[in-house]
Design a protein around this motif. Structure first.
Motif, PDB file in Angstrom:
ATOM      1  N   LEU A   1     -23.178  12.425 -30.467  1.00 10.04           N
ATOM      2  CA  LEU A   1     -24.450  12.520 -29.545  1.00 10.04           C
ATOM      3  C   LEU A   1     -24.632  14.084 -29.168  1.00 10.04           C
ATOM      4  O   LEU A   1     -23.716  14.430 -28.624  1.00 10.04           O
ATOM      5  N   GLY A   2     -25.692  14.459 -29.592  1.00  8.49           N
ATOM      6  CA  GLY A   2     -26.017  15.768 -29.136  1.00  8.49           C
ATOM      7  C   GLY A   2     -27.453  16.316 -29.387  1.00  8.49           C
ATOM      8  O   GLY A   2     -28.127  15.274 -29.883  1.00  8.49           O
ATOM      9  N   GLU A   3     -27.693  17.539 -29.075  1.00  5.53           N
ATOM     10  CA  GLU A   3     -29.137  17.895 -29.474  1.00  5.53           C
ATOM     11  C   GLU A   3     -29.495  18.785 -30.397  1.00  5.53           C
ATOM     12  O   GLU A   3     -30.635  19.032 -30.673  1.00  5.53           O
ATOM     13  N   ASP A   4     -28.583  19.152 -31.199  1.00  2.00           N
ATOM     14  CA  ASP A   4     -28.348  20.129 -32.282  1.00  2.00           C
ATOM     15  C   ASP A   4     -28.505  19.373 -33.540  1.00  2.00           C
ATOM     16  O   ASP A   4     -27.397  18.928 -34.172  1.00  2.00           O
ATOM     17  N   PRO A   5     -29.504  18.706 -34.304  1.00  2.00           N
ATOM     18  CA  PRO A   5     -29.433  17.768 -35.282  1.00  2.00           C
ATOM     19  C   PRO A   5     -28.684  18.584 -36.515  1.00  2.00           C
ATOM     20  O   PRO A   5     -27.825  17.735 -37.132  1.00  2.00           O
ATOM     21  N   GLU A   6     -28.864  19.641 -36.642  1.00  2.00           N
ATOM     22  CA  GLU A   6     -27.974  20.695 -38.026  1.00  2.00           C
ATOM     23  C   GLU A   6     -26.341  20.414 -37.615  1.00  2.00           C
ATOM     24  O   GLU A   6     -25.709  20.198 -38.471  1.00  2.00           O
ATOM     25  N   VAL A   7     -26.117  20.613 -36.453  1.00  2.00           N
ATOM     26  CA  VAL A   7     -24.598  20.922 -36.174  1.00  2.00           C
ATOM     27  C   VAL A   7     -24.176  19.487 -36.020  1.00  2.00           C
ATOM     28  O   VAL A   7     -22.869  19.123 -36.648  1.00  2.00           O
ATOM     29  N   LEU A   8     -24.834  18.455 -35.426  1.00  5.48           N
ATOM     30  CA  LEU A   8     -24.360  17.093 -35.601  1.00  5.48           C
ATOM     31  C   LEU A   8     -24.312  16.458 -37.087  1.00  5.48           C
ATOM     32  O   LEU A   8     -23.087  15.734 -37.192  1.00  5.48           O
ATOM     33  N   GLU A   9     -25.204  16.596 -37.715  1.00  3.84           N
ATOM     34  CA  GLU A   9     -25.112  16.155 -39.313  1.00  3.84           C
ATOM     35  C   GLU A   9     -23.925  16.818 -39.816  1.00  3.84           C
ATOM     36  O   GLU A   9     -23.525  15.896 -40.732  1.00  3.84           O
ATOM     37  N   GLN A  10     -23.774  18.170 -39.797  1.00  7.43           N
ATOM     38  CA  GLN A  10     -22.621  18.594 -40.468  1.00  7.43           C
ATOM     39  C   GLN A  10     -21.284  18.226 -39.949  1.00  7.43           C
ATOM     40  O   GLN A  10     -20.421  17.780 -40.752  1.00  7.43           O
ATOM     41  N   ALA A  11     -21.333  17.984 -38.779  1.00  7.95           N
ATOM     42  CA  ALA A  11     -20.013  17.409 -38.156  1.00  7.95           C
ATOM     43  C   ALA A  11     -19.606  15.923 -38.656  1.00  7.95           C
ATOM     44  O   ALA A  11     -18.770  15.599 -39.229  1.00  7.95           O
ATOM     45  N   ALA A  12     -20.884  15.240 -38.768  1.00  8.06           N
ATOM     46  CA  ALA A  12     -20.783  13.746 -39.115  1.00  8.06           C
ATOM     47  C   ALA A  12     -20.345  13.761 -40.708  1.00  8.06           C
ATOM     48  O   ALA A  12     -19.537  12.761 -41.186  1.00  8.06           O
TER      49      ALA A  12
END
Length: 263
Positions: free
Chosen positions: A36-47
């Protein structure tokens, strides 16, 4: 190890650094995880990275300081996970400034993200835990909740508040089978630390990190994975009698007075 099989975890600030390391380890030990976080690009890359490792994770975008977004995120998390058994409150910001130099808007934003965000995540995750009469909440505080360097007034205040909140959670919800603990990292090789090193001496980050490492009795800074090991323990049934506690992961920093006597 597969001690977290069947457990659902939400990790705020899960896209990088300590949060990502916690998410990875919980998932490796059998849990399903929401980043869960506010930066979609960072989150999707991590996921995507974790899914490529065969781990069961998803990413949900939300600003932890905005209640409506947190409420929806927890509802979506519960739908993906089946239950919210573990909550890791890791999202944080650390702008620098003293009480004299920092404006009230910036001060309020630090408290909004670091402390209010922890409250909101707990507030909206607890109903799912109470329904099942179980859960583990792990708040990532800081050694700066206990002792301060210069120019971290807002950050240190927010982290000290997290320790008090952790104790209240433990006392209020222990009878319902819910444990709450805090982890206090020291100097960890994570994005926040590297940002600070870059601000201190641009272009000399590695040298600065080595210098900072000398302040620890172990002679180095820590790794996010070392914090994650403590978090995974607290999330598991091995920590079944641990609640309301503060666990330092600081290489011995807080054990030392920082004064060297002559031989």
């Amino acid at each position: 190890m597969s001690e977290l099989i069947g457990k659902g975890a939400v990790v705020t600030g899960g896209g990088r650094g300590i949060g990502l390391a916690c998410a990875r380890l919980i998932a490796k030990r059998g849990g399903s995880v929401v980043l869960l976080g506010e930066d979609p690009e960072v989150l999707e890359q991590a996921a995507a990275t974790l899914r490529a490792e065969g781990l069961n994770v998803t990413a949900i975008v939300a600003d932890v300081g905005i209640e409506d977004e947190v409420a929806v995120a927890m509802e979506q998390s519960a739908a993906f996970l089946g239950s919210i058994d573990i909550l890791v409150n890791n999202a944080a910001i650390q702008p620098y400034g003293t009480v004299a130099s920092m404006g009230s808007a910036q001060w309020d934003n630090v408290i909004r993200v670091n402390l209010r965000g922890t409250y909101l995540a707990c507030h909206h995750a607890l109903p799912y835990m109470l329904r099942l009469q179980r859960g583990s909440i792990i708040n990532i505080a800081s050694v700066q909740a206990l002792a301060n360097q210069t120019r971290v007034a807002a950050y240190a205040t927010s982290k000290a508040g997290m320790l008090a909140l952790t104790r209240s959670l433990a006392v209020d919800f222990g009878p319902s089978g819910i444990r709450a603990n805090a982890v206090c990292p020291g100097c960890i090789d994570a994005p926040m630390t590297r940002f600070a090193a870059a601000q201190t001496a641009p272009g000399r980050e590695e040298e600065i990190l080595r210098e900072w490492g000398k302040a620890q009795p172990l002679g180095r800074i820590g790794r996010p994975e070392e914090v994650a090991e403590v978090v995974a323990f607290l999330a598991s049934d091995r920590a079944s009698f641990c609640t309301g506690a503060e666990f330092k992961v600081d290489g011995g920093l807080m054990a030392s007075l920082g004064v060297t006597l002559p031989e």
